[in-house]
Motif scaffolding. Structure first.
Motif, PDB file in Angstrom:
ATOM      1  N   MET A  37       0.795  -1.125   0.064  1.00 17.25           N
ATOM      2  CA  MET A  37      -0.057  -0.053   0.015  1.00 17.25           C
ATOM      3  C   MET A  37       0.629   1.317   0.146  1.00 17.25           C
ATOM      4  SD  MET A  37      -3.137   1.176  -0.097  1.00 17.25           S
ATOM      5  CE  MET A  37      -4.482   0.013   0.582  1.00 17.25           C
ATOM      6  N   MET A  40       2.229   1.687  -3.469  1.00 17.91           N
ATOM      7  CA  MET A  40       0.971   2.544  -4.224  1.00 17.91           C
ATOM      8  C   MET A  40       0.818   3.834  -4.178  1.00 17.91           C
ATOM      9  SD  MET A  40      -1.651  -1.069  -4.402  1.00 17.91           S
ATOM     10  CE  MET A  40      -0.928  -2.584  -5.117  1.00 17.91           C
ATOM     11  N   HIS A  41       0.885   4.252  -2.757  1.00 11.75           N
ATOM     12  CA  HIS A  41       0.748   5.708  -2.570  1.00 11.75           C
ATOM     13  C   HIS A  41       1.770   6.415  -2.969  1.00 11.75           C
ATOM     14  CE1 HIS A  41      -2.901   4.389  -0.258  1.00 11.75           C
ATOM     15  NE2 HIS A  41      -3.382   5.551  -0.311  1.00 11.75           N
ATOM     16  N   PRO A  95      -4.455   1.620  -5.429  1.00 10.21           N
ATOM     17  CA  PRO A  95      -4.621   1.486  -4.094  1.00 10.21           C
ATOM     18  C   PRO A  95      -6.039   1.269  -3.385  1.00 10.21           C
ATOM     19  CG  PRO A  95      -4.023   3.718  -4.815  1.00 10.21           C
ATOM     20  CD  PRO A  95      -3.999   2.836  -5.951  1.00 10.21           C
ATOM     21  N   SER A 465     -11.580   4.749   0.828  1.00 13.72           N
ATOM     22  CA  SER A 465     -11.134   3.999  -0.418  1.00 13.72           C
ATOM     23  C   SER A 465     -11.903   4.392  -1.788  1.00 13.72           C
ATOM     24  CB  SER A 465     -10.985   2.516  -0.343  1.00 13.72           C
ATOM     25  OG  SER A 465     -10.295   2.262   0.595  1.00 13.72           O
TER      26      SER A 465
END
Length: 518
Positions: A37, A40-41, A95, A465
Motif C-alpha cells: 500500500m 502504491m501511495h 490502491p 477508499s
C-alpha cells in the motif's frame, strides 16, 4: 520537486515495494500489505503531481536514458496530453483495489501483492513509453502478472481463463511486433539510422501499403485488448473467473491499453488509413455497443452483467476515436476515466458483498436497507454508468455522440456516405438499453425485499477508499474544463487532418488505383 524526480518516484515506488516483499518476515502478512500500500501511495502522489504539472503542449517528467543506441532503443518515458488520463486512472485505482481487498485471503498472500505491484509497473511503463520498442516490452509484460493472477487466484475455471487471456492477447501482439520492426526499417531507409522513438516515427512518410499493414496490426492488437466485437470472446470467461480485484483492474485499467494504442499509435502513425478505415471501425463500435447491451440485458448474475456492459461502453470509446472530431476525442478520453472508475467501483462493491456473505451476494436484494452507505456508493457508480447528468458518464458520452453527429452531418451534407450519421443515431439507442439493464440491476440489488440476513455496512477504510473514485466522477461531470485543457493540444494535433476527403471516397480511390495498376 522537479518533474524528473517525480517520474523517478512514480516508477521506483512499486519497484521498491516489489523488491521488499520477498525479504519481509514470513509471519508478517500485515507488513506485506502495508508495504504494498505504501508503494502504491508513493506512485499515487507522484502521479497526481505529474498530472497537475502536465500542460498538454509539452511532456512532463521526461526520462530519456540511452539503452541500445545502435538499434534506437531508449528508456524514454514521459507524461503528455495523450497519456495523462491513463496515468491518473492507473495510480488512483490500484490502491483502491488493495484497500477493498484488505481483509481477503488474497491480500494476505505475498504472491498476490507482488502481482499487483508488477501489474502496476507494467501498465505505467506501457502508458508512459515514448519509445515504441519499450512500449512493446511493457505491453507484453502485462500478460505475466495478469495471467498469473487469474490462474492462481481465479475461480474453478481459472486455468482455462488464464490460458484464454494469455493466448488471445499474445496472438494480437505477433503482428504488432512485425509492424514495429517495419517502422524501424522505414526509419533506417528514410533517416539512415534505426529509431523507435515515437517522435521520429510519426514524422516518417509511409506509403499506403506500409500504413495499411501497420494500422491493421495495431488495430488487431488493440481490438483484442479493449475488447471490441468480434474480438471479445475471451471477455466473459476471464472477467467472471478472475478474482474481483483482478476483474476490477482488467475492466478498469487493462482494457484501456487498447484505447491507448489506437490514440497514441494508430492515428498518428497511419493517418491516411485511419481516415479510410474510420467508417468500418465506427460500425464495429456500434455493433459492440448494441451487442454488449443486449447481452447485459439478458444476464441475471451481477458479475456477468457488468462484464457485458463493459463491452458496450468500450464501443463508445472507439466510436469517439474514429469520429475524428475534437469533441468526440475529448469524450473518448473522458470515457476512459469515467468507465474505468465506474466499472472498477461496481466490481469492488460486489467484492465487498462477497467478503461479507460469500457466494450469497448474488441473492442480496435490499442493500439500501441492509447497508445504506454501501448502497449510496453503488448507486453513484450505477448512475455514472447510465450517463446521468452531473456525472462523468454524461460528460463523456455527450461529447462522443456530439462529435459523431457532427461528423455524420458534415459527411451527409457533403453528399458522402450517411454511415456516420446512421451509426450515431443507432449508438444513442445503446444509452437507452444501458439505462434498462443498469437500473434493473440497481432495483434488484438495492430496493428488493428485506428477507436477507444483516449485512455490515462500509467501514471507515472502505469509505475513504471509494472517495477518490467518486470525487473524480463528480469532478468530470460538474467541472471538466481544467482536465480538458490537459489534452487539448494533443487532441487538436490528432484531428488536424479531419477535414480531408471523406473516408469512404478515399478508400475507394486507393482500391481503384490498385485495380488500375493491375
Amino acid at each position: 520537486m522537479s518533474d524528473g524526480l517525480l517520474m523517478l518516484i512514480l516508477l521506483a515506488s512499486p519497484l521498491l515495494g516489489l523488491a521488499l516483499l520477498p525479504v519481509l518476515p514470513e509471519e508478517s502478512p500485515l507488513g506485506w500489505r502495508l508495504t504494498a500500500m505504501a508503494a502504491m501511495h508513493g506512485s499515487l502522489v507522484a502521479g497526481c503531481l505529474l498530472f497537475a504539472s502536465c500542460h498538454g503542449s509539452s511532456a512532463a517528467g521526461s526520462i530519456d536514458i540511452p539503452w541500445i543506441d545502435s538499434l534506437g532503443l531508449n528508456l524514454h518515458l514521459a507524461v503528455d496530453g495523450l497519456n495523462a488520463y491513463f496515468l491518473l486512472l492507473t495510480v488512483v485505482i490500484f490502491p483502491v483495489v488493495l484497500a477493498c481487498a484488505w481483509s481477503t485471503r488474497q491480500a494476505g498472500d505475498r504472491l498476490f501483492l507482488a502481482l499487483l505491484l508488477a501489474l502496476e509497473i507494467s501498465l505505467l511503463g506501457t502508458f508512459l513509453s515514448q519509445n515504441l520498442m519499450l512500449f512493446f516490452i511493457f505491453w507484453e509484460a502485462v500478460l505475466i502478472p495478469g495471467s498469473l493472477m487469474i490462474l492462481v487466484f481465479g475461480g474453478e475455471q481459472g486455468r482455462k481463463a488464464a490460458t484464454t487471456f494469455f493466448l488471445y492477447t499474445l496472438a494480437g501482439s505477433v503482428l504488432l511486433l512485425a509492424a514495429i520492426i517495419l517502422l524501424g526499417v522505414e526509419s533506417v531507409q528514410q533517416t539512415g539510422t534505426w529509431s523507435f522513438e515515437l517522435s521520429t516515427l510519426t514524422s516518417l512518410s509511409l506509403s499506403w501499403n506500409s500504413q495499411l499493414f501497420v494500422f491493421a496490426a495495431l488495430a488487431l492488437a488493440c481490438a483484442i485488448k479493449c475488447p471490441i466485437f468480434p474480438f471479445h470472446s475471451w471477455l466473459p470467461l476471464v472477467y467472471c473467473e478472475a478474482p474481483f480485484s483482478g476483474t476490477a483492474l482488467m475492466a478498469g485499467v487493462l482494457s484501456k491499453m487498447g484505447v491507448f494504442g489506437l490514440l497514441k499509435l494508430a492515428l498518428p502513425l497511419c493517418p491516411d488509413v485511419a481516415r479510410a478505415a474510420a467508417p468500418y471501425a465506427v460500425s464495429l463500435a456500434v455493433v459492440s455497443i448494441l451487442y454488449g447491451a443486449v447481452l447485459a440485458l439478458r444476464q441475471q448474475e451481477f458479475k456477468r452483467l457488468i462484464a457485458w456492459s463493459s463491452l458496450s461502453h468500450m464501443g463508445y470509446i472507439v466510436l469517439g476515436i474514429f469520429s475524428l472530431q475534437q469533441s468526440s476525442l475529448h469524450g473518448s478520453l473522458f470515457q476512459v476515466l469515467s468507465h474505468g472508475l465506474a466499472v472498477a467501483g461496481l466490481f469492488l462493491v460486489l467484492s465487498l458483498l462477497e467478503q461479507r456473505v460469500g457466494g450469497g451476494y448474488r441473492e442480496i436484494t435490499a442493500l439500501s436497507t441492509l447497508a445504506p452507505r454501501l448502497a449510496v456508493v453503488a448507486m453513484l457508480f450505477i448512475v455514472t454508468s447510465i450517463a446521468l447528468p452531473l456525472t462523468s458518464g454524461f460528460t463523456s458520452e455527450f461529447l462522443i455522440l456530439f462529435g459523431a453527429f457532427q461528423k455524420g452531418m458534415a459527411a451527409w451534407q457533403a453528399g458522402s456516405s450517411s454511415l456516420f450519421l446512421l451509426s450515431a443515431l443507432v449508438a444513442c439507442s445503446g444509452m437507452v438499453l444501458g439505462a434498462g439493464y443498469m437500473l434493473r440491476f440497481g432495483r434488484k440489488l438495492l430496493f428488493g425485499s428485506t428477507a436477507s440476513s444483516p449485512l455490515p455496512d462500509l467501514n471507515l477504510l472502505e469509505m475513504i477508499s471509494f472517495l477518490p473514485l467518486l470525487l473524480l466522477i463528480l469532478w468530470i461531470g460538474i467541472s471538466p474544463g481544467w482536465l480538458l485543457e490537459k489534452t487539448k493540444p494533443a487532441v487538436s494535433s490528432l484531428t488536424a487532418g479531419a477535414n480531408q476527403e471523406p473516408p469512404r471516397l478515399l478508400l475507394s480511390a486507393h482500391l481503384q488505383g490498385a485495380f488500375d495498376g493491375h
